[in-house]
Design a protein around this motif. Structure first.
Motif, mmCIF file in Angstrom:
data_model
loop_
_atom_site.group_PDB
_atom_site.id
_atom_site.type_symbol
_atom_site.label_atom_id
_atom_site.label_comp_id
_atom_site.label_asym_id
_atom_site.label_seq_id
_atom_site.Cartn_x
_atom_site.Cartn_y
_atom_site.Cartn_z
ATOM 1 N N ASP A 247 51.471 43.559 53.147
ATOM 2 C CA ASP A 247 50.805 43.050 51.977
ATOM 3 C C ASP A 247 49.608 43.845 52.038
ATOM 4 O O ASP A 247 49.189 44.266 53.108
ATOM 5 N N VAL A 248 49.238 44.638 51.047
ATOM 6 C CA VAL A 248 48.071 45.563 50.878
ATOM 7 C C VAL A 248 47.114 45.010 49.663
ATOM 8 O O VAL A 248 47.557 44.873 48.498
ATOM 9 N N SER A 249 45.738 45.170 49.990
ATOM 10 C CA SER A 249 44.735 45.129 49.021
ATOM 11 C C SER A 249 43.692 46.045 49.335
ATOM 12 O O SER A 249 43.319 46.252 50.576
ATOM 13 N N GLN A 250 42.934 46.613 48.481
ATOM 14 C CA GLN A 250 41.678 47.335 48.647
ATOM 15 C C GLN A 250 40.654 46.954 47.720
ATOM 16 O O GLN A 250 40.974 46.979 46.652
ATOM 17 N N THR A 251 39.559 46.802 48.228
ATOM 18 C CA THR A 251 38.563 46.088 47.209
ATOM 19 C C THR A 251 37.252 46.957 47.533
ATOM 20 O O THR A 251 37.015 47.561 48.765
ATOM 21 N N ASP A 252 36.156 46.850 46.745
ATOM 22 C CA ASP A 252 34.644 47.224 47.279
ATOM 23 C C ASP A 252 34.088 46.015 47.931
ATOM 24 O O ASP A 252 34.519 44.888 48.068
ATOM 25 N N LEU A 253 32.784 46.273 48.302
ATOM 26 C CA LEU A 253 32.063 45.179 48.891
ATOM 27 C C LEU A 253 31.781 43.810 48.201
ATOM 28 O O LEU A 253 31.557 42.998 48.841
ATOM 29 N N SER A 254 31.924 44.068 46.900
ATOM 30 C CA SER A 254 31.863 42.854 46.268
ATOM 31 C C SER A 254 33.036 42.172 46.029
ATOM 32 O O SER A 254 32.965 41.044 45.228
ATOM 33 N N GLY A 255 34.296 42.630 46.430
ATOM 34 C CA GLY A 255 35.479 42.037 46.276
ATOM 35 C C GLY A 255 36.071 42.457 45.146
ATOM 36 O O GLY A 255 37.112 41.845 44.807
ATOM 37 N N LEU B 66 40.145 47.904 44.017
ATOM 38 C CA LEU B 66 40.159 49.457 43.536
ATOM 39 C C LEU B 66 41.533 49.804 43.639
ATOM 40 O O LEU B 66 41.814 50.911 43.089
ATOM 41 N N ILE B 67 42.479 49.118 44.015
ATOM 42 C CA ILE B 67 44.111 49.442 43.770
ATOM 43 C C ILE B 67 44.541 48.141 43.398
ATOM 44 O O ILE B 67 44.007 46.853 43.562
ATOM 45 N N ALA B 68 45.733 48.077 42.761
ATOM 46 C CA ALA B 68 46.574 46.916 42.343
ATOM 47 C C ALA B 68 47.014 46.300 43.771
ATOM 48 O O ALA B 68 47.640 46.854 44.547
ATOM 49 N N PRO B 69 46.479 44.988 44.142
ATOM 50 C CA PRO B 69 47.028 44.213 45.110
ATOM 51 C C PRO B 69 48.575 44.390 44.933
ATOM 52 O O PRO B 69 49.391 44.216 44.042
ATOM 53 N N PHE C 32 63.751 48.725 48.736
ATOM 54 C CA PHE C 32 62.477 48.251 48.722
ATOM 55 C C PHE C 32 62.312 47.230 47.380
ATOM 56 O O PHE C 32 62.523 47.906 46.426
ATOM 57 N N TRP C 33 61.509 46.071 47.640
ATOM 58 C CA TRP C 33 61.250 45.228 46.589
ATOM 59 C C TRP C 33 59.659 45.300 46.535
ATOM 60 O O TRP C 33 58.951 44.603 47.115
ATOM 61 N N LEU C 34 59.071 45.870 45.373
ATOM 62 C CA LEU C 34 57.544 45.819 45.345
ATOM 63 C C LEU C 34 57.319 45.191 44.497
ATOM 64 O O LEU C 34 57.559 45.358 43.248
ATOM 65 N N GLN C 35 56.203 44.415 44.624
ATOM 66 C CA GLN C 35 55.532 43.518 43.853
ATOM 67 C C GLN C 35 54.107 43.812 43.455
ATOM 68 O O GLN C 35 53.574 43.805 44.605
ATOM 69 N N VAL C 36 53.789 44.275 42.192
ATOM 70 C CA VAL C 36 52.455 44.983 41.996
ATOM 71 C C VAL C 36 51.721 43.928 41.026
ATOM 72 O O VAL C 36 52.193 43.616 39.978
#
Length: 718
Positions: free
Chosen positions: A382-390, A393-396, A426-430
């Protein structure tokens, strides 16, 4: 002043000095047991593995580790085919055979392959390392990500008896304010069938300086964070329980790393330098928690059985990089205000959990020595990338994977045959997300790229890949091997969503589907030929390889784009160790690789792979190791990385670094000392300088290598 050192002359001088100081001993060669390669998942030894494999025992890197040299730098010097370390806490451009390398801890991946900052080697507690195994070439035995090979770090487990280890290290450059400290503690004991081990460590570093005495900036490689001005804490508890044929080993631990930055980097100088503006972002951080539990039983009816459960939880923050030549694509405050958003500092969170089930089934009833290794792997990322405001920046995204494999090993006379298959899915959920407004810096000026709505969905990747190889034991001391193998990898999916572009990138309100953006799964085919020689005094190995892919991944830093196309990488490696005397050992490690790709999509590979894939075409490390009669051990090392000058790529200069390490037993412990960059040579770090290009000049953004640094440590056991 830049010091230039002739390669052969220095090596000869270094070896002659060691010989002149030495005292001969009467020791006899010791016959060692075969080294089991756990990274093969088959119980194979280095001697019968049909490919390039290397095992670095703890004692061979202890002097370097205990003297404070970073692990990524050690591996870059001791592993042929692995690019030199870039000097930061990240591994950008430190490729293996021109491709990605997968880092495992006790056979388990520490972070997700969907998106990463490449800090795995920097976050490992050096005092916990027992040995390191390197398997080169494309391989699927450990799943997604190992297209160039894998590095498997085996950690220490409780031994019999009771022991406490303490170690304190101190290092410094030639300038003030460059102090580094290392403190580690471990205690282990065995209570009947239960072994316990506790590990604690703290590391810190002040400023770093180059060979000209100039301070190296705290973020020289664009958001990576440098190996300076940090504090790092780590700890782990290790349990080992044995009852009859059952053994359970568990490691649970975590670490907390923070780096404080005072000044922004000036990327317009050559090399990059400490800028005049005060840093306005938040500290770089890396916080990780992990567990790894393994059950083994060698006496089951189906064969030697192992079940491993692992998981990790990692939160990472990159450095804040101001808009400019090093950050030409940035996030503005709003579509009408092109000022960079002060919250646009990236934070990455990854959650990984998985299981590996492996069985080695003896087939002696069919043919003596034959065995079938088979098993199942499952994982959830499980991956997420955000900026400081939440803001995303990428699709979770979440990825589930399931794989089954079988590997057959059969001895036929003097030949060990090996063949296997792996089926992986692989089963990828975007998730749906909105790629934020962005501003692009170009030679023509600034232009706005309006926000884009990215439609996610559920996607599948699958492949069946195989390998076949043979090792011919031609004589008692000479083995020849050959293999053809495949590796399967899904490239950095997050980077494709972060750079989502519709057909008309300048029109507002655009929507694009991830189905149109998603990368193809990459299958890498590798063919290799090699030999291994093990005589009384000389041990040597050499190999040549060719790897190809129709879905190779290239990151063009000047345009900030990721593309896929046909590519190939070729090269060779050699290792030699010669017992020149009863106490003197000489060594050489050589690596060469080069590659090209189809940049314009016409079907021919006419363009050289960029420097960030192959920072240097040739590396050589020459070593001299002398053990005196009083047990003083001295190790001299000369590391060379050739420059690269290929059409369409910025020219990179060579690196020459001389290092000296030593250890001496004292009381119940040992003093370890070291000097890296002995002659304080001023030079660029070739790997760090390959990471980024200036989009206005198409030249490399160059980064200086560290100057002379002196290490001293003392460790004792009681």
């Amino acid at each position: 002043m830049t010091y230039r050192c002739p390669l052969p002359g220095l090596t000869i001088a270094m070896l002659m000095t060691s010989t002149a100081l030495a005292q001969e001993t009467e020791t006899q060669p010791i016959m060692l047991d075969p080294i089991t390669l756990t990274a093969s998942r088959t119980g194979a030894t280095v001697e019968n593995y049909p490919g390039s494999a290397q095992v670095i025992e703890g004692e061979d890197i202890a002097a370097r580790l205990e003297s404070g040299e970073p692990l990524d730098r050690i591996l870059g010097q001791l592993v042929p085919g692995l690019a030199p370390a870039n000097g930061t806490i990240g591994s950008a451009s430190q490729t293996l055979r021109g491709r990605s390398v997968q880092v495992l801890i006790d056979g388990a991946p520490r972070t997700s392959e969907l998106r990463g900052f490449g800090r795995e080697l920097s976050m490992i507690d050096p005092a916990s390392i027992e040995r390191i195994e390197i398997v080169k070439g494309s391989t699927a035995r450990f799943g997604n990500g190992a297209t160039g090979g894998l590095i498997n770090i085996i950690t220490k487990t409780p031994e019999d008896g009771e022991r406490t280890n303490l170690s304190f290290g101190l290092s410094s450059g030639m300038e003030g304010g460059s102090i580094g400290t290392d403190l580690s503690f471990s205690h282990e004991r065995r209570l009947n069938d239960l072994g316990l081990r506790l590990e604690l460590s703290r590391r810190s570093m002040d400023d770093l300086f180059d060979g000209d005495g100039k301070q190296i900036p705290s973020d020289p490689v664009v958001g990576q964070g440098n190996a300076d001005n940090y504090d790092s804490y780590s700890g782990a508890v290790v349990l080992d329980w044995r009852s009859g044929s059952n053994e359970i080993t568990a490691r649970v631990g975590g670490y907390h790393f923070t780096q404080g930055i005072d000044q922004f980097t000036d990327y317009s100088t050559d090399p990059v330098s400490v800028g005049d503006e005060a840093y306005t972002g938040q500290d770089v951080k890396d916080i990780g928690r992990y567990f790894n539990v393994t059950w083994r039983n060698p006496d089951l009816t189906i064969g030697e059985t192992e079940l491993q459960l692992y998981g990790s939880n990692t939160d990472r923050r990159a450095a804040f990089v101001p808009a400019g030549i090093a950050n030409p694509l940035y996030y503005p405050v709003s579509p009408v205000d092109p000022t960079q958003d002060p919250n646009a500092q990236s934070e990455l969170s990854t959650r990984t959990i998985g299981a590996r089930f492996t069985v080695n089934t003896s087939l002696d009833s069919w043919r003596d020595g034959a065995q079938l290794t088979w098993g199942l792997d499952a994982s959830l990322d499980d991956v997420s990338q955000t900026d400081l405001s939440g803001r995303d920046l990428i699709a979770p995204m979440t990825q589930k994977s399931l794989a089954g494999f079988a590997q057959l090993d059969v001895p036929v006379g003097q030949v060990d045959l090996s063949a296997g298959l792996r089926a992986e899915k692989f089963w990828l959920q975007v998730d749906d997300f909105t790629r934020p407004d962005a501003v692009q810096l170009s030679p023509a000026g600034l232009y706005l790229l309006p926000a884009v709505n990215v439609i996610g969905g559920d996607f599948n990747y699958d492949a069946v890949i195989g390998n076949i190889g043979a090792t011919w034991h031609a004589t008692p001391v000479l083995d020849l091997f050959a293999n053809i193998s495949q590796g399967f990898s899904v490239p950095d999916v997050g980077s494709f969503t972060r750079r989502a572009m519709p057909a008309n990138p300048f029109a507002p309100g655009q929507t694009v589907s991830f189905a149109a953006l998603r990368p193809d799964a990459q299958i890498v085919n590798t063919a290799e030929l090699g030999l291994r020689y093990s005589g009384d005094r000389l041990q040597a190995s050499a190999s040549a390889f060719l790897s190809t892919s129709d879905e190779g991944t290239v990151f063009e830093s000047a345009t900030n784009t990721v593309t896929q196309q046909k590519e190939r990488v070729w090269g060779g490696e050699a290792q030699l160790s010669y017992q020149a005397g009863d106490a003197l050992t000489l060594g050489a490690l050589l690596g060469w690789q080069e590659g090209n790709y189809d940049a314009d999509g016409d079907g021919s590979r006419e363009s050289w792979l960029p420097n960030n894939r192959i920072p240097t075409p040739f590396t050589a490390t020459l070593t001299a190791d002398y053990l005196f009669r009083n047990n003083l051990r001295l190790q001299g090392e000369l590391a060379y990385a050739a420059g690269r000058d290929k059409a369409g790529q910025p020219e990179l200069d060579e690196m020459i670094t001389v290092n000296l390490f030593g250890s001496y037993p004292l009381a119940r412990g040992a003093i370890n000392f070291g000097i890296t960059n002995l002659f304080d040579r001023a030079q660029d770090n070739i790997t760090a300088s390959s990471v980024r290009e200036n989009p206005l000049t198409a030249d490399a953004i160059r980064v200086a290598d560290q100057g002379r640094r002196i290490y001293l440590s003392y460790g004792l056991s009681f």
